[in-house]
Design an enzyme around this catalytic site. Structure first.
Site, PDB file in Angstrom:
ATOM      1  CG  ASP A  67      -2.143   1.124   1.397  1.00  0.00           C
ATOM      2  OD1 ASP A  67      -1.498   2.168   0.868  1.00  0.00           O
ATOM      3  OD2 ASP A  67      -3.108   0.856   1.756  1.00  0.00           O
ATOM      4  CG  ASN A  94      -0.995   4.789 -12.604  1.00  0.00           C
ATOM      5  OD1 ASN A  94      -1.891   5.502 -13.310  1.00  0.00           O
ATOM      6  ND2 ASN A  94      -1.630   3.676 -12.046  1.00  0.00           N
ATOM      7  CE1 TYR A 159      -7.984  11.681  -7.832  1.00  0.00           C
ATOM      8  CE2 TYR A 159      -9.111  13.269  -9.239  1.00  0.00           C
ATOM      9  CZ  TYR A 159      -8.087  12.408  -9.004  1.00  0.00           C
ATOM     10  OH  TYR A 159      -7.645  11.544 -10.095  1.00  0.00           O
ATOM     11  CE  LYS A 163      -4.405  12.049  -8.811  1.00  0.00           C
ATOM     12  NZ  LYS A 163      -3.567  11.285  -9.118  1.00  0.00           N
ATOM     13  CB  THR A 194      -9.823   3.249 -15.787  1.00  0.00           C
ATOM     14  OG1 THR A 194     -10.025   4.402 -14.927  1.00  0.00           O
ATOM     15  CG2 THR A 194      -8.682   3.547 -16.628  1.00  0.00           C
TER      16      THR A 194
HETATM   17  P1  NDP Z   1      -7.920   2.621 -11.342  1.00  0.00           P
HETATM   18  O1  NDP Z   1      -9.050   2.640 -10.297  1.00  0.00           O
HETATM   19  O2  NDP Z   1      -8.238   1.756 -12.548  1.00  0.00           O
HETATM   20  O3  NDP Z   1      -6.465   1.724 -10.658  1.00  0.00           O
HETATM   21  C1  NDP Z   1      -6.024   2.561  -9.654  1.00  0.00           C
HETATM   22  C2  NDP Z   1      -4.844   1.703  -9.490  1.00  0.00           C
HETATM   23  O4  NDP Z   1      -3.935   2.393  -8.182  1.00  0.00           O
HETATM   24  C3  NDP Z   1      -5.141   0.372  -9.025  1.00  0.00           C
HETATM   25  O5  NDP Z   1      -3.932  -0.575  -9.675  1.00  0.00           O
HETATM   26  C4  NDP Z   1      -5.035   0.235  -7.434  1.00  0.00           C
HETATM   27  O6  NDP Z   1      -4.536  -0.953  -7.274  1.00  0.00           O
HETATM   28  C5  NDP Z   1      -3.898   1.360  -7.150  1.00  0.00           C
HETATM   29  N1  NDP Z   1      -4.105   1.785  -5.967  1.00  0.00           N
HETATM   30  C6  NDP Z   1      -5.059   2.452  -5.330  1.00  0.00           C
HETATM   31  N2  NDP Z   1      -4.736   2.617  -4.100  1.00  0.00           N
HETATM   32  C7  NDP Z   1      -3.628   2.462  -3.790  1.00  0.00           C
HETATM   33  C8  NDP Z   1      -2.825   2.127  -2.710  1.00  0.00           C
HETATM   34  N3  NDP Z   1      -3.104   2.634  -1.455  1.00  0.00           N
HETATM   35  N4  NDP Z   1      -1.710   1.583  -2.668  1.00  0.00           N
HETATM   36  C9  NDP Z   1      -1.113   0.839  -3.838  1.00  0.00           C
HETATM   37  N5  NDP Z   1      -1.821   0.942  -5.054  1.00  0.00           N
HETATM   38  C10 NDP Z   1      -3.202   1.545  -4.956  1.00  0.00           C
HETATM   39  O7  NDP Z   1      -7.575   4.039 -11.804  1.00  0.00           O
HETATM   40  P2  NDP Z   1      -7.071   4.615 -12.969  1.00  0.00           P
HETATM   41  O8  NDP Z   1      -6.248   3.715 -13.830  1.00  0.00           O
HETATM   42  O9  NDP Z   1      -7.986   5.434 -13.740  1.00  0.00           O
HETATM   43  O10 NDP Z   1      -6.070   5.537 -12.367  1.00  0.00           O
HETATM   44  C11 NDP Z   1      -4.664   5.632 -12.259  1.00  0.00           C
HETATM   45  C12 NDP Z   1      -4.156   7.166 -11.878  1.00  0.00           C
HETATM   46  O11 NDP Z   1      -4.699   8.084 -13.000  1.00  0.00           O
HETATM   47  C13 NDP Z   1      -4.687   7.594 -10.671  1.00  0.00           C
HETATM   48  O12 NDP Z   1      -3.862   8.560 -10.207  1.00  0.00           O
HETATM   49  C14 NDP Z   1      -6.014   8.661 -10.998  1.00  0.00           C
HETATM   50  O13 NDP Z   1      -6.003   9.537 -10.089  1.00  0.00           O
HETATM   51  C15 NDP Z   1      -5.359   9.266 -12.397  1.00  0.00           C
HETATM   52  N6  NDP Z   1      -6.515   9.806 -13.097  1.00  0.00           N
HETATM   53  C16 NDP Z   1      -7.546   8.836 -13.591  1.00  0.00           C
HETATM   54  C17 NDP Z   1      -8.490   9.314 -14.329  1.00  0.00           C
HETATM   55  C18 NDP Z   1      -9.622   8.661 -14.914  1.00  0.00           C
HETATM   56  O14 NDP Z   1     -10.564   9.176 -15.419  1.00  0.00           O
HETATM   57  N7  NDP Z   1      -9.631   7.202 -14.765  1.00  0.00           N
HETATM   58  C19 NDP Z   1      -8.334  10.870 -14.742  1.00  0.00           C
HETATM   59  C20 NDP Z   1      -7.368  11.658 -14.263  1.00  0.00           C
HETATM   60  C21 NDP Z   1      -6.288  10.889 -13.562  1.00  0.00           C
HETATM   61  P3  NDP Z   1      -5.223  -1.694  -5.799  1.00  0.00           P
HETATM   62  O15 NDP Z   1      -6.431  -1.196  -5.650  1.00  0.00           O
HETATM   63  O16 NDP Z   1      -5.328  -2.993  -6.246  1.00  0.00           O
HETATM   64  O17 NDP Z   1      -4.148  -1.275  -4.790  1.00  0.00           O
END
Ligand code: NDP
Length: 261
Positions: A67, A94, A159, A163, A194
């Site tokens: 985490d 990410n 959020y 960011k 996503t």
């Molecule tokens: P998803 O929810 O699909 O993926 C998020 C990822 O982050 C997962 O792999 C999750 O894995 C991981 N994650 C979340 N919390 C933790 C934690 N505490 N420790 C380790 N890993 C963590 O989101 P997206 O792919 O859409 O988002 C990726 C990035 O892009 C983020 O930073 C998001 O803020 C940013 N973003 C996304 C947008 C969108 O519209 N989708 C727009 C703008 C920015 P797991 O939960 O298994 O740990």
């Protein structure tokens, strides 16, 4: 390198690399020849992703379970990565979570979680790689921020604050490392197709909108009028790792279909 694998010999860590944007980034960097460690909380998902990338691209991969909010767990995860694959040359911060709540409903728990995952998690992982990058006089750090790191949206105060913090960290560290062969940039996606965007749509549907209406509501801020594809975000990250981007540092690169100029 003429075979398109100019990242061969480099190791990239992609946090949140098990799915969504992170998985697309891990794929893109592996396609360019980089070894890849994917890091997150879901061991099965990460192991599956690491195995499929290794098979598809013939690179070394590793699944690191932690985490990002837990400093000690992050330290252990990066030790494991170094033991398995060596020093890290490219870090993509990410991992992230969003919360769509009105300011009045933003509890201290929501506030702390948004800052912990999106901002402090980025800080923890970055701390793990900067010394070796400084010693090597080469490194690429790419923080996946958001258009919410550049402008405000309603119902996202925590959020947006987190960011914006990621963008500030990016700019400051870029100044500190500019003469050390290290670039630090933020990629700022708009709504991307996503699970995260899916849950924003689901929230609107639960509030009474149709699926089409909900999709239109979240894409109407983007002149391109559609969701961004994860591969389009990955492509910007890959470019920032290319030799031609060595002079690009401290920037916010929007991948948002024309939103936020
Ligand atoms: P998803 O929810 O699909 O993926 C998020 C990822 O982050 C997962 O792999 C999750 O894995 C991981 N994650 C979340 N919390 C933790 C934690 N505490 N420790 C380790 N890993 C963590 O989101 P997206 O792919 O859409 O988002 C990726 C990035 O892009 C983020 O930073 C998001 O803020 C940013 N973003 C996304 C947008 C969108 O519209 N989708 C727009 C703008 C920015 P797991 O939960 O298994 O740990």
């Amino acid at each position: 390198m003429s075979d398109g694998r100019h990242l061969a010999g480099n190791l990239a860590v992609v946090t949140g690399g098990g799915r969504g944007i992170g998985a697309a980034i891990a794929e893109a960097l592996a396609e360019l020849g980089a070894g890849v460690a994917v890091l997150g909380r879901d061991a099965d998902e990460l192991r599956g992703r690491a195995a499929s990338i290794a098979e598809a691209h013939g690179v070394r991969t590793h699944a690191a379970v932690c985490d990002v909010t837990d400093e000690v767990a992050v330290q252990h995860a990066f030790s494991d990565i170094r033991a398995a694959l060596g020093e890290v040359h490219i870090l993509v911060n990410n991992a992230g979570q969003s919360a769509g709540v009105a300011f009045g409903d933003t509890t201290r728990e929501v506030w702390d979680r948004m800052l912990a995952v999106n901002l402090t998690g980025t800080f923890h992982c970055t701390q793990q790689v900067v010394p070796a990058m400084q010693a090597a006089k080469w490194g690429r750090i790419i923080n996946i921020a958001s258009t919410a790191g550049q402008k405000g949206y309603s119902h996202t105060a925590a959020y947006c604050a987190a960011k914006h913090g990621v963008v500030g960290l990016t700019r400051a560290l870029a100044m500190e490392t500019a003469r050390q062969g290290i670039t630090v940039n933020a990629v700022c996606p708009g709504y991307t197709d996503t699970d995260m965007a899916r849950s924003a749509i689901d929230n609107l549907v639960r509030a009474g909108r149709t699926e089409d209406d909900a999709l239109r509501a979240i894409t109407r801020v983007m002149p391109i009028d559609r969701l961004i594809r994860p591969e389009e975000v990955a492509s910007a990250v890959a470019w920032l790792c290319a030799p031609g981007a060595a002079a690009v540092t401290g920037q916010c690169i929007g991948v948002a279909g024309g939103e936020v100029m």
